[in-house]
Enzyme design. Structure first.
Site, short mmCIF file in Angstrom:
data_model
loop_
_atom_site.label_atom_id
_atom_site.label_comp_id
_atom_site.label_asym_id
_atom_site.label_seq_id
_atom_site.Cartn_x
_atom_site.Cartn_y
_atom_site.Cartn_z
N ILE A 89 -38.13 -10.91 18.56
CA ILE A 89 -36.93 -10.29 17.99
C ILE A 89 -36.67 -8.95 18.66
O ILE A 89 -35.53 -8.61 19.00
CB ILE A 89 -37.08 -10.12 16.46
CG1 ILE A 89 -37.14 -11.48 15.78
CG2 ILE A 89 -35.93 -9.30 15.90
CD1 ILE A 89 -37.35 -11.43 14.29
N ASP A 117 8.39 -4.37 -0.24
CA ASP A 117 8.77 -4.36 -1.65
C ASP A 117 7.56 -4.70 -2.51
O ASP A 117 6.46 -4.94 -2.02
CB ASP A 117 9.95 -5.30 -1.92
CG ASP A 117 9.65 -6.76 -1.62
OD1 ASP A 117 8.48 -7.17 -1.78
OD2 ASP A 117 10.57 -7.50 -1.23
N LYS A 131 11.51 -2.90 -6.09
CA LYS A 131 12.40 -2.88 -7.23
C LYS A 131 11.74 -3.59 -8.40
O LYS A 131 11.10 -4.63 -8.24
CB LYS A 131 13.73 -3.59 -6.93
CG LYS A 131 14.53 -3.00 -5.78
CD LYS A 131 15.87 -3.73 -5.68
CE LYS A 131 16.69 -3.24 -4.52
NZ LYS A 131 16.15 -3.72 -3.22
N MET A 167 12.87 -14.96 -11.28
CA MET A 167 13.14 -13.77 -12.11
C MET A 167 13.65 -14.16 -13.50
O MET A 167 14.60 -13.57 -14.02
CB MET A 167 14.15 -12.85 -11.41
CG MET A 167 13.64 -12.31 -10.08
SD MET A 167 14.89 -11.44 -9.12
CE MET A 167 15.86 -12.82 -8.46
#
Length: 462
Positions: free
Chosen positions: A23, A249, A271, A384
């Protein structure tokens, strides 16, 4: 992030490896590629490390580790099988503020080795934070297939012209646009095919043109989809990552926003009902002004920009002012949320048409063609519609829909927080009232909702 990714310049720097097994030899090979001066300390030495020492790649000292071995070191790796030795190395290194890696012991590490894709001078590092090195290597193999070796040549080519381009295009934004174009088009293909001189000539010609031209901005109107970042198109992602400014948004998820260019300016224009951070007219002018100042603007909209997204209004303003723009369609909420909820929008046994409407209240009323919406054998998708849900259900019943007509409400569809409530037109308002539902939501009305029991497949983490 558990680990902050950095690239260290190790050329000529002294680094210590504690341990001399197989290793350790792999860590030596990595550090040697970076030009480090490597010292190895270990009581026992494997054949591979001994060969490295004989070849002059490392300075080997065959003895146990001592704190003094850290003198003058800028980085240390402990690669032993003995926990007590690894802990001693980590403790001594931390006391001197020397970065330390202990192989297979993330709790003792102040840094970790990533899986590396080497296309020098281009280097890609992939890390799992030490949790799963195998997973990092698997991802590296995928990255390697996507980045041909010739990308290293492209990096060398860019380095050759970097000073010249910086001199002739002192503005950083213009340079970025120039390089993004040059490194993705015909010039790059010439480098890949070994025609470096021709590539250089074309780059110089391109530089001449860029120096004389005026920096023109552009707007990318991008549909960001219903929430799951995996649903972005390739084109949307590419344009997001080259934009100077991102205007987004409230329906654009955090995960999607993080896929934009890191140094891009981000402007929120979201919004909510009765709470608009910017009126639509102001958003239109904002996009135009940013583009006129020479910026490349990514306008991110949830879903698709042309389906209840007011994208048409925004590009009308751009057209009036002669501003270049592109439109990138996105997966609209109706398609995305219905799919993730296991509700097909059409089905030959249930619905031969599908209608999209908005349930946004205006002056307390929802003015829709209720007689048409109440017709059988169709699916109605209402955007919505949460606030007006009771009015919607009552109006459909009054105009001929059965009171037991199936209806589904989907909250935060396609995300791990997705929630689906099903019922009938008669009982859905009461169910939603007791369920603490918040936007964004989508409503689906029609007998196709019954198919959810058979077709549900997405299991969100609520």
């Amino acid at each position: 992030m558990d680990y902050f990714p950095l690239f260290l310049k190790l050329k000529g720097q002294s680094c210590l490896i504690v341990g001399a097994g197989e290793i350790a030899s792999r860590k030596i090979e990595l550090l040697a590629k970076a030009g480090a001066k490597i010292s190895v300390v270990a009581p026992e030495v494997s054949d591979s490390v001994a060969d490295m020492a004989n070849a002059g790649l490392v300075m080997l000292t065959q003895k146990p580790f001592a704190d003094s071995d850290l003198d003058g070191m800028c980085l240390v790796v402990s690669a032993t099988d003995t926990r007590s030795v690894n802990e001693a190395v980590a403790q001594a290194a931390n006391a001197r503020n020397i970065p330390v890696n202990v192989v297979d012991n993330p709790d003792l590490c102040s840094f970790i080795f990533p899986a590396i894709v080497d296309r020098s001078p281009l280097t890609v590092a992939v890390s799992s934070g030490g949790v799963s090195p195998v997973l990092a290597r698997l991802l590296r193999s995928k990255v390697e297939t996507a980045i041909p070796g010739a990308f290293g040549l492209l990096g060398q080519f860019a380095e050759e012209f970097r000073a010249l381009v910086k001199q002739r295009l002192p503005d950083a934004a213009r340079r970025r646009v120039f390089w993004e174009d040059a490194l993705q088009g015909n010039i790059a293909e010439l480098v890949f095919s070994g025609r470096r001189d021709q590539a250089g000539a074309e780059l110089r010609a391109k530089l001449d043109a860029a120096e004389q031209s005026q920096n023109r901005g552009e707007v990318y109107l991008i549909g960001a989809g219903p929430g799951d970042p995996d649903l972005l198109t390739f084109r949307a992602l590419r344009l997001m990552q080259q934009a100077d400014v991102v205007v987004y948004d409230r329906l654009v998820s955090k995960e999607i926003l993080e896929m934009a260019r890191r140094d891009a300016e981000k402007i929120y224009v979201g919004k909510q009902r009765s709470n608009h951070s910017l009126p639509q007219e102001s958003i239109n002018e904002l996009l135009a002004n940013l583009a006129l100042s020479g910026k490349r603007v990514a306008r991110l909209k949830g879903g698709d920009p042309f389906i209840f997204g007011r994208g048409g209004e925004e590009i009308e303003t751009l057209m009036q002012q002669g501003i270049q723009f592109q439109v990138v369609p996105g997966i609209t909420a109706a398609a995305g949320c219905a799919s993730y909820a296991g509700i097909p929008l059409t089905h030959r046994d249930h619905a031969q048409s599908c209608t999209f409407v908005t349930g946004h209240l205006k002056d307390g009323n929802i003015n829709l063609n209720w007689s048409q919406l109440a017709a059988p054998n169709q699916t109605i998708v209402i955007y919505m519609g949460l606030v007006g849900l009771e009015t919607i259900c009552q109006s459909l019943i009054e105009h001929g829909c059965p009171a037991d007509q199936p209806i589904a409400l989907i909250q935060q569809g396609t995300t791990r927080h997705q929630r689906v409530i099903t019922g009938t037109l008669s009982d859905m308002p009461k169910k939603v009232e007791n369920a603490d539902i918040k936007p964004p939501t989508l409503i689906i009305v029609g007998t196709v909702v019954r198919l959810r029991e058979q077709l549900e497949w997405f299991l969100p983490i609520c």
